[in-house]
Design a protein around this motif. Structure first.
Motif, PDB file in Angstrom:
ATOM      1  N   PRO A  44     -19.262 -18.558 -41.964  1.00 40.40           N
ATOM      2  CA  PRO A  44     -18.237 -17.564 -41.650  1.00 40.40           C
ATOM      3  C   PRO A  44     -18.514 -16.260 -42.400  1.00 40.40           C
ATOM      4  O   PRO A  44     -19.093 -16.269 -43.489  1.00 40.40           O
ATOM      5  N   GLU A  45     -18.089 -15.166 -41.814  1.00 43.76           N
ATOM      6  CA  GLU A  45     -18.346 -13.851 -42.415  1.00 43.76           C
ATOM      7  C   GLU A  45     -17.162 -13.399 -43.262  1.00 43.76           C
ATOM      8  O   GLU A  45     -16.018 -13.450 -42.840  1.00 43.76           O
ATOM      9  N   LEU A  46     -17.472 -12.943 -44.472  1.00 40.61           N
ATOM     10  CA  LEU A  46     -16.460 -12.333 -45.331  1.00 40.61           C
ATOM     11  C   LEU A  46     -16.605 -10.819 -45.224  1.00 40.61           C
ATOM     12  O   LEU A  46     -17.560 -10.239 -45.744  1.00 40.61           O
ATOM     13  N   ASP A  47     -15.681 -10.194 -44.544  1.00 40.95           N
ATOM     14  CA  ASP A  47     -15.741  -8.748 -44.369  1.00 40.95           C
ATOM     15  C   ASP A  47     -15.496  -8.053 -45.706  1.00 40.95           C
ATOM     16  O   ASP A  47     -14.698  -8.520 -46.526  1.00 40.95           O
ATOM     17  N   THR A  48     -16.176  -6.944 -45.913  1.00 36.96           N
ATOM     18  CA  THR A  48     -16.048  -6.233 -47.195  1.00 36.96           C
ATOM     19  C   THR A  48     -14.627  -5.714 -47.429  1.00 36.96           C
ATOM     20  O   THR A  48     -14.257  -5.428 -48.573  1.00 36.96           O
ATOM     21  N   SER A  49     -13.828  -5.617 -46.372  1.00 39.31           N
ATOM     22  CA  SER A  49     -12.456  -5.117 -46.519  1.00 39.31           C
ATOM     23  C   SER A  49     -11.599  -6.020 -47.398  1.00 39.31           C
ATOM     24  O   SER A  49     -10.564  -5.582 -47.929  1.00 39.31           O
ATOM     25  N   ILE A  50     -12.022  -7.268 -47.573  1.00 38.59           N
ATOM     26  CA  ILE A  50     -11.209  -8.177 -48.388  1.00 38.59           C
ATOM     27  C   ILE A  50     -11.202  -7.746 -49.851  1.00 38.59           C
ATOM     28  O   ILE A  50     -10.251  -8.040 -50.577  1.00 38.59           O
ATOM     29  N   ALA A  51     -12.250  -7.054 -50.295  1.00 34.92           N
ATOM     30  CA  ALA A  51     -12.361  -6.687 -51.711  1.00 34.92           C
ATOM     31  C   ALA A  51     -11.224  -5.767 -52.135  1.00 34.92           C
ATOM     32  O   ALA A  51     -10.549  -6.013 -53.145  1.00 34.92           O
ATOM     33  N   GLU A  52     -11.008  -4.709 -51.381  1.00 38.45           N
ATOM     34  CA  GLU A  52      -9.941  -3.773 -51.730  1.00 38.45           C
ATOM     35  C   GLU A  52      -8.570  -4.444 -51.627  1.00 38.45           C
ATOM     36  O   GLU A  52      -7.704  -4.241 -52.491  1.00 38.45           O
TER      37      GLU A  52
END
Length: 210
Positions: A125-133
């Motif tokens: 599954p892909e973890l989108d970078t938007s989760i960081a913020e």
């Protein structure tokens, strides 16, 4: 009242377990046996520090980042929440907005990837970078996943590693969460005190929060 028992969520270290492509596989063997010496069995281990359930130190993706022995151990002990995101193959900030993260600094994601320590997944599954913020805005300091990495194995820029790093979020990988009910727990996932290391295997355990 008796407290709930600790639940192991770490991968057993075995000689047939999968390893990251191109990395050193895990190996346990005997230096000496009791049969040989008449006294004791003495074992030795070899393998990558990113074998099985492990943490990434910032030094893994930043040559000026902290090494394992420089990390705050409090990151890896305390209340955590297990979130079930197995309904999607792309986990974004919008995915996580469906959950109440109030007061939580450690988030563990149960994804759609089945727990199978003997097989390295062809796709994750892909973890989108938007989760960081999003996680940073909610006070999260540690992200754990039940995958070998927060980025695809073929990644050339480690975008999610770097996004989490920029937002001061530390990484715990290769958890075993298939048998865990979503909810709040106590977590212990301590790295070994390996001087100068970029990562470390951990024995990760959960206990239902009382």
């Amino acid at each position: 009242m008796t407290k709930p028992k600790w639940i192991d969520i770490s991968q057993p270290l075995t000689n047939d377990m999968a390893h990251f492509p191109g990395d050193m596989p895990f190996d346990y063997s005997f230096t000496h046996t009791k049969k040989q010496t008449g006294l004791v069995n003495v074992g030795q281990i070899a393998g990558s520090v990113h074998t099985g359930t492990h943490i990434d130190a910032p030094f893994h993706y930043d040559s000026n980042g902290k090494t394992v022995d420089q990390l705050d151990l409090n990151l890896y002990i305390g209340e955590a929440i297990v979130l079930d995101v197995s309904h999607t193959e792309k986990i974004t900030a919008e995915t996580l907005q469906a959950f109440n993260l109030h007061g939580v600094t450690r988030v563990l994601l149960h994804t759609s990837l089945p727990n199978n320590p003997e097989r390295f997944p062809e796709q994750m599954p892909e973890l989108d970078t938007s989760i960081a913020e999003f996680l940073h805005e909610n006070g999260v300091k540690l992200l754990g996943v039940d995958m070998p990495s927060v980025d695809p194995p073929e990644s050339q820029d480690l975008a999610t590693h770097q996004a989490l790093y920029r937002h001061d979020i530390f990484i715990l990988e290769n958890l075993m969460l298939d048998h865990i009910t979503p909810g709040r727990y106590e977590l212990i996932a301590l790295p070994l005190a390996i001087s100068g290391a970029d990562g470390s295997p951990v024995r990760a355990v959960l206990r239902q929060a009382g």
